[in-house]
Design a protein around this motif. Structure first.
Motif, short mmCIF file in Angstrom:
data_model
loop_
_atom_site.label_atom_id
_atom_site.label_comp_id
_atom_site.label_asym_id
_atom_site.label_seq_id
_atom_site.Cartn_x
_atom_site.Cartn_y
_atom_site.Cartn_z
N GLN A 1 0.88 -0.84 -0.16
CA GLN A 1 -0.13 -0.51 -0.22
C GLN A 1 1.13 1.27 0.19
O GLN A 1 1.67 1.55 0.34
N LEU A 2 0.20 2.21 -0.72
CA LEU A 2 0.89 3.61 -0.59
C LEU A 2 1.29 4.09 1.38
O LEU A 2 2.09 4.86 1.42
N ILE B 1 9.50 12.61 -7.23
CA ILE B 1 9.11 11.52 -8.16
C ILE B 1 9.42 10.25 -7.01
O ILE B 1 7.73 10.07 -6.87
N GLY C 1 6.87 11.44 -4.26
CA GLY C 1 5.15 11.64 -4.02
C GLY C 1 4.42 11.15 -3.85
O GLY C 1 2.98 11.97 -3.62
N PRO C 2 4.16 9.94 -4.49
CA PRO C 2 2.98 8.69 -4.15
C PRO C 2 2.37 8.52 -2.50
O PRO C 2 0.90 8.79 -2.43
N HIS C 3 3.56 8.59 -1.86
CA HIS C 3 3.21 8.57 -0.49
C HIS C 3 3.35 10.22 -0.09
O HIS C 3 1.50 10.06 1.06
N TYR D 1 1.32 12.20 -1.97
CA TYR D 1 -0.09 12.18 -2.09
C TYR D 1 -0.92 11.48 -1.24
O TYR D 1 -2.46 11.82 -0.31
N TRP D 2 -1.09 10.12 -0.46
CA TRP D 2 -1.64 9.43 0.38
C TRP D 2 -2.08 9.80 1.29
O TRP D 2 -2.79 10.06 2.66
N THR E 1 -3.51 12.95 2.02
CA THR E 1 -5.58 12.83 2.12
C THR E 1 -5.58 11.52 2.79
O THR E 1 -6.79 11.74 2.93
#
Length: 380
Positions: free
Chosen positions: A64-65, A223, A226-228, A230-231, A234
């Motif tokens: 998972q992120l 990069i 970034g995905p984490h 964002y998680w 949110t």
């Protein structure tokens, strides 16, 4: 088997070594024996999981992120190994000890790049083992901090490589490691900033920051993380968890908040570094004044990184009204402290192979006694 010291014209000490192989062999034996013993004793302790271990097992069923109030890098690492070897105490013990060993290796590699004597480079490794967060807390329950230790060591190694051969590739690699650091422990974000300031303050290395390739470092870091990020934005409640509440959890006191925060931080700094410094002073007795008065390009950079990091931690504590600071929360910054000591010895031009032997013996005694205490305490 020892050495004879001669005083040179410029006041530095030169060692005539009789058997340098022994000085190199002892730390290697210590590393191999210690991590093997750590792995075996964790297996003998059985399946009673500490809280961090239990979390790794609970989150090991899917990638998972994000998973909660800790970043996910160590969870991802354990997930990969659990797919290969299964979810077990053996896998938990292997991942932790392999990660700590990797930290030792990269610290040693970083030191070898910027110190003259091979023996001196061992200070960075032995000093790391002497940190309480490593020989005590890691053997009890730490997981995410263990992952962060390794990333800090890799970051230092890549930083030295980048200084030696600046290229777009080395800048990109530093960015990737910095992104991984944020995924290992959120407070790692302080280290790249402190590094940039420390480099800017050193005229001979300022060019590394005032370089267009730094944009590559920042881009790659964003990069990777970034995905984490964002998680986390949110799922802010899950990401922050109880960390902020715990930092503000100290009892009411007549002492003003700023003074209390300063005392908490100073006390944690002492707890993180005092034992390592004491062992170092014992190993290099008679040379301490010369060592700490010496300076070089890299002693100034690493020293400033440590100081700037602590200043930033204090600023964050004040901004959050934090009244509590635990040593383990700042332990990742002290991965660089043994490297700093090695660089000070190198800058002083002092080569005393017996000091490494003494360092190895004292550190070995401390860490094996601690390992035994942790093992014995697991049955109570």
């Amino acid at each position: 088997m020892g050495s004879e010291l001669t005083d040179t014209a410029n006041g530095s000490y030169v060692s005539i070594r009789r058997d340098p192989r022994l000085n190199a062999l002892l730390p290697v034996l210590l590393l191999s024996t210690y991590f093997t013993a750590s792995f075996i004793l964790r297996l003998l302790r059985g399946g009673d999981l500490a809280s961090d271990e239990a979390q790794q097992v609970a989150f090991s069923h899917a990638l998972q992120l994000g998973y909660g109030n800790q970043p996910p890098l160590y969870n991802w690492l354990f997930y990969c190994f659990s797919r290969l070897f299964g979810v077990s105490v053996a896998t938990l013990a292997f991942v932790k000890n392999a990660t700590l060993l990797a930290t030792c290796i990269f610290l040693g590699l970083a030191a070898r790049k910027i110190v003259t004597e091979r023996e001196t480079a061992w200070i960075s490794v032995l000093g790391f083992l002497s940190l309480p967060a490593v020989f005590l807390l890691s053997q009890r329950d730490l997981t995410h901090s263990v992952g962060a230790f390794a990333v800090v060591a890799i970051f230092l190694y890549v930083l030295v490589l980048m200084a030696e051969r600046p290229s777009s590739g080395s800048y990109a690699l530093l960015g990737a490691v910095a992104g991984m650091g944020f995924l290992a422990k959120y407070n790692f974000a302080i280290i790249p900033f402190a590094t940039a300031v420390a480099l800017l303050l050193e005229p001979g290395l300022r060019r590394l920051v005032l370089n267009w390739r730094l944009a590559v470092t920042i881009a790659v870091g964003l990069i990777v993380a970034g995905p984490h990020v964002y998680w986390a934005t949110t799922h802010l409640d899950a990401a922050t968890g109880n960390t902020l509440m715990e930092m503000r959890a100290a009892a009411r006191s007549a002492i003003p908040g700023q003074l209390n925060a300063a005392w908490q931080l100073v006390a944690s700094i002492i707890k993180c570094s005092a034992l390592t410094l004491a062992i170092f002073a014992a190993a290099y007795r008679g040379h301490i004044r010369t060592i700490f008065s010496a300076s070089s390009e890299w002693t100034r950079v690493i020293g400033r990184m440590l100081v700037i990091s602590m200043i930033l931690v204090f600023v964050i504590m004040l901004s959050l009204d934090a009244t509590l600071m635990r040593p383990k929360w700042i332990s990742i910054f002290f991965v660089a402290f043994p490297l700093y000591l090695a660089l000070k010895v190198d800058a002083a031009g002092i080569h005393v192979p017996e000091a490494i032997t003494r360092f190895t013996m004292v550190v070995g005694t401390v860490i094996f006694i601690s390992l035994g205490v942790v093992f014995a305490g697991s049955f109570h």
